[in-house]
Write a protein that holds these residues in place. Sequence first.
Motif, PDB file in Angstrom:
ATOM      1  N   UNK A  99       0.832  -1.205   0.000  1.00  0.00           N
ATOM      2  CA  UNK A  99       0.000   0.000   0.000  1.00  0.00           C
ATOM      3  C   UNK A  99       0.870   1.259   0.000  1.00  0.00           C
ATOM      4  N   UNK A 100       0.499   2.220  -0.810  1.00  0.00           N
ATOM      5  CA  UNK A 100       1.164   3.512  -0.854  1.00  0.00           C
ATOM      6  C   UNK A 100       0.596   4.382   0.274  1.00  0.00           C
ATOM      7  N   UNK A 101       1.320   5.412   0.702  1.00  0.00           N
ATOM      8  CA  UNK A 101       2.677   5.791   0.319  1.00  0.00           C
ATOM      9  C   UNK A 101       3.724   5.001   1.113  1.00  0.00           C
ATOM     10  N   UNK A 102       4.972   5.076   0.624  1.00  0.00           N
ATOM     11  CA  UNK A 102       6.100   4.481   1.328  1.00  0.00           C
ATOM     12  C   UNK A 102       6.987   5.583   1.896  1.00  0.00           C
ATOM     13  N   UNK A 103       7.790   5.199   2.876  1.00  0.00           N
ATOM     14  CA  UNK A 103       8.635   6.177   3.572  1.00  0.00           C
ATOM     15  C   UNK A 103      10.070   5.671   3.648  1.00  0.00           C
ATOM     16  N   UNK A 104      11.009   6.580   3.483  1.00  0.00           N
ATOM     17  CA  UNK A 104      12.428   6.282   3.692  1.00  0.00           C
ATOM     18  C   UNK A 104      13.044   7.528   4.311  1.00  0.00           C
ATOM     19  N   UNK A 105      13.484   7.430   5.574  1.00  0.00           N
ATOM     20  CA  UNK A 105      13.963   8.623   6.253  1.00  0.00           C
ATOM     21  C   UNK A 105      12.834   9.648   6.335  1.00  0.00           C
ATOM     22  N   UNK A 106      13.090  10.855   5.863  1.00  0.00           N
ATOM     23  CA  UNK A 106      12.069  11.901   5.884  1.00  0.00           C
ATOM     24  C   UNK A 106      11.272  11.950   4.578  1.00  0.00           C
ATOM     25  N   UNK A 107      11.579  11.065   3.638  1.00  0.00           N
ATOM     26  CA  UNK A 107      10.930  11.076   2.332  1.00  0.00           C
ATOM     27  C   UNK A 107       9.671  10.205   2.321  1.00  0.00           C
ATOM     28  N   UNK A 108       8.691  10.614   1.511  1.00  0.00           N
ATOM     29  CA  UNK A 108       7.466   9.851   1.323  1.00  0.00           C
ATOM     30  C   UNK A 108       7.131   9.858  -0.164  1.00  0.00           C
ATOM     31  N   UNK A 109       6.630   8.722  -0.688  1.00  0.00           N
ATOM     32  CA  UNK A 109       6.489   8.521  -2.130  1.00  0.00           C
ATOM     33  C   UNK A 109       5.218   7.734  -2.415  1.00  0.00           C
ATOM     34  N   UNK A 110       4.527   8.090  -3.510  1.00  0.00           N
ATOM     35  CA  UNK A 110       3.384   7.307  -3.985  1.00  0.00           C
ATOM     36  C   UNK A 110       3.307   7.394  -5.507  1.00  0.00           C
ATOM     37  N   UNK A 111       2.494   6.524  -6.107  1.00  0.00           N
ATOM     38  CA  UNK A 111       2.460   6.371  -7.566  1.00  0.00           C
ATOM     39  C   UNK A 111       1.052   6.026  -8.012  1.00  0.00           C
TER      40      UNK A 111
END
Length: 370
Positions: free
Chosen positions: A109-121
């Motif tokens: 399931x979106x969104x994903x997180x890495x550190x302070x970043x967040x991403x969706x598609x």
Amino acid sequence: MCRLLLYKGNQPIQLAHLLTKPAHSIINQSFDSRLRLDTRRPINGDGFGVGWYESQPDPELGAAPCIFTSVTPAWNNMNLIRLAEKIKSPLIFAHVRASTAGSVSESNCHPWQYGRLMFMHNGHVANFHLIKRKVQESLSDEIYLTVNGNTDSEWAFAVFLSHLKTPKQTEPFCHSDLKDAMLKTIADLNAWAKEAGITEASMLNFAVTDGVSVVCSRYISSRTLEAASLYFSSGTRFESYKPGHYRMIKADKREDIVVIASEPLTFEKADWLTIPTNTMVVITSKLNVLMYPIVDEFHNPSPMGRAQEQSTVAVVKGEDRDDGARDPQHREVVFVEDHRSLPSAAVNNSPTPNMGSAGTPVFTQSVATA
């Protein structure tokens, strides 16, 4: 085809004003999507996710976003409804999923997180199974091990991270670094598809944020097809004037709120501008909104060269506006030409721009919304 929404504002907003209360909220779009290109799967019921950042920095909580995901349909999740009524944030990502790759699981399931970043598609990487090995081989061990699911979207996020010098830094990123990483991600996916002989178009509506700035793409690897729908709205207040009905108020020249969504949340046609196909949108830390044409082999400067845009929006019952909040006929949007990616002939033949304070060529285009 999934649906996504993002909000960035000077002031935090209650999640319910975006997720549940509007008559065409993103939760309602999970079962009543009007503008999706893939009509084979009319329901976005394969899970959802919402991510947000704290209104005030808190050293104990850190800079990473909080993300809530579930595999239950968004319209049938009481926890989401309860949280949306009690949480406010100045930067929100929301996503409802219709699976095109990967199983129905929380890790997908979106969104994903890495550190302070967040991403969706929103979209799909065409024939991803044919390039998956190439994608994985391009990644460092550290980034490779961050992928927990099996979707093309999460692997695309991993490729994006690989193009940042320090993807896990604690300080905010420069928005230009996020934009460049996004462009390189799209270029990589296109190059691998070409090597594999893939002719089907990939639909790459990506969105990423570090909690300060936002970068979003509306993109398809085709010179003739339209990308998945994406709309833009901005103003000083986003308010409800009767149950389920919202409008974006623009009381002055300031932009205090920016909303980008797969489908408009309001019934006011003048509130929303269609983001052109193969365009990158950047929302800076100061809420300046810049649109960059993505100039590559699929760049088509003539809109007439593509399939017609869908002309209807969610439920177009736009009521007459008498508050002066929007000119009902025209809006202005700023386009920034990135000459680094333009062929020399296009640079020489382009119109002479007004030069911004930082020497950036800025084009202002009046866009009819009627």
